[in-house]
Design a protein around this motif. Structure first.
Motif, mmCIF file in Angstrom:
data_model
loop_
_atom_site.group_PDB
_atom_site.id
_atom_site.type_symbol
_atom_site.label_atom_id
_atom_site.label_comp_id
_atom_site.label_asym_id
_atom_site.label_seq_id
_atom_site.Cartn_x
_atom_site.Cartn_y
_atom_site.Cartn_z
ATOM 1 N N ILE A 156 -8.765 44.714 17.232
ATOM 2 C CA ILE A 156 -9.374 45.891 17.879
ATOM 3 C C ILE A 156 -10.110 46.756 16.862
ATOM 4 N N TRP A 157 -9.532 46.868 15.665
ATOM 5 C CA TRP A 157 -10.208 47.636 14.612
ATOM 6 C C TRP A 157 -11.606 47.066 14.364
ATOM 7 N N GLY A 158 -12.578 47.920 14.358
ATOM 8 C CA GLY A 158 -13.940 47.478 14.035
ATOM 9 C C GLY A 158 -14.610 46.669 15.130
ATOM 10 N N VAL A 159 -13.975 46.563 16.293
ATOM 11 C CA VAL A 159 -14.539 45.752 17.370
ATOM 12 C C VAL A 159 -15.105 46.679 18.451
ATOM 13 N N ASP A 160 -16.277 46.347 18.920
ATOM 14 C CA ASP A 160 -16.852 47.121 20.019
ATOM 15 C C ASP A 160 -16.224 46.631 21.322
ATOM 16 N N THR A 161 -15.097 47.243 21.667
ATOM 17 C CA THR A 161 -14.327 46.732 22.805
ATOM 18 C C THR A 161 -14.963 47.059 24.162
ATOM 19 N N ASN A 204 -15.464 38.698 12.374
ATOM 20 C CA ASN A 204 -15.722 40.137 12.409
ATOM 21 C C ASN A 204 -15.393 40.745 11.048
ATOM 22 N N PRO A 205 -16.345 40.639 10.114
ATOM 23 C CA PRO A 205 -16.086 41.142 8.751
ATOM 24 C C PRO A 205 -15.793 42.639 8.745
ATOM 25 N N ARG A 206 -16.361 43.360 9.693
ATOM 26 C CA ARG A 206 -16.153 44.799 9.817
ATOM 27 C C ARG A 206 -14.653 45.118 9.997
ATOM 28 N N ARG A 207 -13.981 44.292 10.782
ATOM 29 C CA ARG A 207 -12.553 44.522 11.036
ATOM 30 C C ARG A 207 -11.756 44.380 9.744
ATOM 31 N N GLN A 208 -12.081 43.325 9.012
ATOM 32 C CA GLN A 208 -11.357 43.075 7.767
ATOM 33 C C GLN A 208 -11.473 44.237 6.800
ATOM 34 N N GLU A 209 -12.709 44.719 6.662
ATOM 35 C CA GLU A 209 -12.992 45.839 5.762
ATOM 36 C C GLU A 209 -12.221 47.077 6.178
ATOM 37 N N LEU A 210 -12.332 47.367 7.470
ATOM 38 C CA LEU A 210 -11.719 48.568 8.011
ATOM 39 C C LEU A 210 -10.200 48.524 7.844
ATOM 40 N N VAL A 211 -9.617 47.379 8.138
ATOM 41 C CA VAL A 211 -8.161 47.249 8.035
ATOM 42 C C VAL A 211 -7.723 47.452 6.584
ATOM 43 N N ALA A 212 -8.506 46.901 5.649
ATOM 44 C CA ALA A 212 -8.156 47.074 4.228
ATOM 45 C C ALA A 212 -8.206 48.554 3.840
ATOM 46 N N THR A 213 -9.228 49.255 4.330
ATOM 47 C CA THR A 213 -9.340 50.688 4.018
ATOM 48 C C THR A 213 -8.163 51.463 4.598
ATOM 49 N N ILE A 214 -7.874 51.207 5.869
ATOM 50 C CA ILE A 214 -6.787 51.940 6.524
ATOM 51 C C ILE A 214 -5.462 51.653 5.826
ATOM 52 N N LYS A 215 -5.277 50.382 5.479
ATOM 53 C CA LYS A 215 -4.057 50.004 4.775
ATOM 54 C C LYS A 215 -3.911 50.817 3.476
ATOM 55 N N GLY A 216 -4.998 50.918 2.737
ATOM 56 C CA GLY A 216 -4.974 51.684 1.495
ATOM 57 C C GLY A 216 -4.610 53.149 1.725
ATOM 58 N N GLU A 217 -5.211 53.728 2.774
ATOM 59 C CA GLU A 217 -4.926 55.138 3.080
ATOM 60 C C GLU A 217 -3.469 55.322 3.490
ATOM 61 N N ARG A 218 -2.984 54.368 4.270
ATOM 62 C CA ARG A 218 -1.590 54.479 4.745
ATOM 63 C C ARG A 218 -0.607 54.340 3.581
ATOM 64 N N ILE A 219 -0.933 53.479 2.631
ATOM 65 C CA ILE A 219 -0.035 53.310 1.483
ATOM 66 C C ILE A 219 0.051 54.616 0.705
ATOM 67 N N LYS A 220 -1.092 55.270 0.564
ATOM 68 C CA LYS A 220 -1.099 56.580 -0.119
ATOM 69 C C LYS A 220 -0.238 57.575 0.647
ATOM 70 N N ALA A 221 -0.464 57.632 1.951
ATOM 71 C CA ALA A 221 0.305 58.566 2.786
ATOM 72 C C ALA A 221 1.796 58.240 2.700
ATOM 73 N N ARG A 222 2.096 56.951 2.737
ATOM 74 C CA ARG A 222 3.494 56.522 2.660
ATOM 75 C C ARG A 222 4.138 57.000 1.362
ATOM 76 N N ASP A 223 3.452 56.754 0.241
ATOM 77 C CA ASP A 223 4.041 57.118 -1.050
ATOM 78 C C ASP A 223 4.272 58.627 -1.142
ATOM 79 N N GLN A 224 3.356 59.367 -0.552
ATOM 80 C CA GLN A 224 3.500 60.821 -0.532
ATOM 81 C C GLN A 224 4.738 61.228 0.276
ATOM 82 N N VAL A 225 4.809 60.700 1.502
ATOM 83 C CA VAL A 225 5.920 61.061 2.394
ATOM 84 C C VAL A 225 7.268 60.631 1.800
ATOM 85 N N LEU A 226 7.318 59.398 1.314
ATOM 86 C CA LEU A 226 8.597 58.905 0.790
ATOM 87 C C LEU A 226 8.970 59.627 -0.503
ATOM 88 N N GLY A 227 7.961 59.959 -1.306
ATOM 89 C CA GLY A 227 8.227 60.702 -2.538
ATOM 90 C C GLY A 227 8.856 62.061 -2.229
#
Ligand code: SF4
Ligand code: SF4
Ligand code: FES
Lengths: 383, 142
Positions: free
Chosen positions: A182-187, A216-239
């Motif tokens: 669904i990410w990056g897909v024109d649903t 859908n290369p757009r999906r792959q890119e987007l998921v990688a970006t979101i994953k990166g942002e979530r990891i940052k958020a996670r480390d902040q919250v867990l810290g």
């Protein structure tokens, strides 16, 4: 892995998915489907076990609400061979819980066709219900955003805390059979599907789906970006959380309002034991035992063993905790149980070099060992 | 510095085939070791469930000593190596939550190592003397 992009021939995304699921149900690949379906009340989606294709109406594979972790239901359906294949529509955390449950022999993987849908975030059931009652269409609102980038919760609501720090907004086909992207897909125009080679072959030979190999290369890119942002958020919250609970006082403050209802355990997909030790005769104490403990310490909190309940649950399952946050959803006292489990789990999982939900082939850490390992960690140094 | 009257209370979970027998040998050969250890007999260190270790600590034991056979000698093949994983996990959980992980020790002591058993208890007793009383002993709200 094979991919396909289907241009919507039906009116909308949901109808196209429904048509796909109808063909799947008609094929010999599954005998039934487990799909989120709108409740009669209209303000919630629950998994329905569907045999009659007419009842695929009002299903939505991406409804952003998770009243029950599907892995629990799937364990009930497949702890023994159910005698037919069941197609299950799940979100990434549910699929990852299935990987863990397979290791504990709580599901029969061979009986399942697992369809993982990209997750855009989920609301607590009461929040979701409120949005629907206020006239919103939460699923559609998020799907529209997901083409452009990260999804924001409705202005009057927020996602579950677990979703804000979830590093798995999407899966690939390594642990599931089919992925609906669904990410990056024109649903509004397209349906994007990936399947394992074996499943793609099975689907195309039965004319359930043809794989045109469009990606859908757009999906792959987007998921990688979101994953990166979530990891940052996670480390902040867990810290932050770590500094909050790193003393007995912190733990006591955290659990101050615990009701000992055991809801966190009952709703956790990983806590699979039919009889939890805390609900077994081991913890049915006699009056003189309680009085003895009270005498030793001067007083004891009743019901007894609240800290011990949480510490024991941590020890028993934190290595397999996939961070779905059902414990948070279930807790009537709003205790951030998920944050506790993820904070403790983070360190413990790293120690065991284990990532829950990653692979069926990695044994659960408690069931295996290496000849020489963990000497310091186990408190064996100083010999 | 340490209070001379503080006698650490140690709970020992000892495996039948090795450490428990080693402890027995320590007794019959009159090895000296602190009397503050209470021994619980297990068939194998692999039979330990952390629930009992936690219960001991939350009830105020100053230390828990888990004793098993040396690697390769476990009567049930690898119970001891599984125990090592469980104890490592327990200590990791304790560390994150700021609980003193040095209050849990795991040791391999064979049936013939009576002297090692006595020495280990002395060593643990000394370590616990310097750490002081388990603060959880005074906590009612657990
Ligand atoms: S402990 Fe909470 S977050 Fe972890 S798997 Fe269980 S319900 Fe999900
Ligand atoms: S759900 Fe909440 S109140 Fe109930 S036992 Fe778990 S932490 Fe305590
Ligand atoms: S029998 Fe001694 S550790 Fe297993």
């Amino acid at each position: 892995m094979k991919t396909t992009v289907v241009d919507l021939s039906a009116d909308n995304f949901n109808s196209e998915v429904e048509a796909f699921l109808t063909r799947l149900l008609a094929s010999d690949l599954v005998g039934s489907l487990l799909v989120p379906k709108r409740t009669t009340g209209g303000d919630n989606y629950v998994h329905a076990l569907i045999k009659n294709p007419a009842l695929l109406a009002d299903t939505d594979i991406g409804a952003p609400v998770m009243p029950v972790q599907a892995a629990r239901i799937i364990s009930n359906l497949t702890f023994r061979d159910p005698g037919e294949k069941i197609g299950v529509v799940v979100r990434p955390c549910e699929a990852r819980a299935l990987v863990e449950l397979a290791k504990f022999k709580q599901i029969t993987r061979e009986s399942l066709v697992i369809i993982a849908v990209d997750c855009l975030g989920t609301y607590e059931p009461k929040v979701f219900s409120g949005l629907v009652k206020a006239g919103r269409n939460p699923a559609l609102d998020l799907r529209k955003q997901a083409q452009a980038g990260a999804c924001r919760a409705d202005a009057e609501a927020s996602f579950r805390a677990a979703c804000e720090i979830c590093e798995y907004p999407a899966l690939d086909t390594s642990v599931v059979d089919i992925v609906v992207g669904i990410w990056g897909v024109d649903t509004e125009k397209q349906l994007y599907i990936e399947a394992s080679d074996v499943m793609a072959e099975a689907l195309s030979s039965r004319s359930v789906l043809t794989f045109n190999e469009q990606k859908n290369p757009r999906r792959q890119e987007l998921v990688a970006t979101i994953k990166g942002e979530r990891i940052k958020a996670r480390d902040q919250v867990l810290g932050d959380f770590r500094s909050r609970v790193n003393s007995i006082k912190g733990i006591q403050e955290l659990l101050s309002t615990c009701l000992r209802c055991h809801n966190c355990m009952i709703n956790c997909p990983i806590c699979y034991c039919r009889e939890c030790v805390f609900r077994s005769p081991t913890f049915e104490h006699t009056p003189d035992q309680y009085l003895g403990w009270a005498k030793d310490k001067g007083a004891i909190r009743m019901p007894a063993n609240t800290v011990m309940f949480h510490l024991t649950r941590l020890n028993h399952m934190v290595i397999s905790c996939i961070g779905c946050g059902m414990c948070d959803t279930a807790c009537p006292s709003d205790i951030p149980v998920m944050s506790l489990f993820r904070t403790v789990g983070d360190k413990a999982q790293k120690m065991m070099a284990y990532e829950p939900g990653r692979s069926y082939d990695e044994p659960a850490p408690a069931t295996t060992f290496r000849d020489s390992e963990l000497v310091t960690e186990a408190g064996m140094s100083g010999h | 510095m340490s209070d001379s009257k503080f006698e650490p209370r140690i709970v020992g979970f000892l495996c039948h085939w090795c450490t428990y027998t080693g402890a027995d040998l320590a007794g019959t050969t009159r090895q000296q070791y602190p009397a503050g250890i209470r021994i619980i007999h297990l068939m194998c260190s692999g039979a330990i469930d952390v629930v009992y270790v936690l219960k001991s600590l939350l009830d105020g034991a100053d230390g828990v000593l888990i004793g098993g056979c040396h690697p390769g000698d476990c009567h049930y093949q690898t119970g001891n190596l599984k125990a090592r994983r469980r104890i490592a996990l327990l200590r990791s959980v304790m560390e994150t939550l700021g609980l003193d992980q040095e209050r849990v020790w795991l040791r391999w002591i064979s049936a013939s190592e009576g002297r090692l058993f006595a020495q280990t208890v002395r060593e643990y007793d000394g370590a616990l003397q310097s750490r002081g009383q388990n603060p959880l002993a005074d906590e009612w709200d657990l």
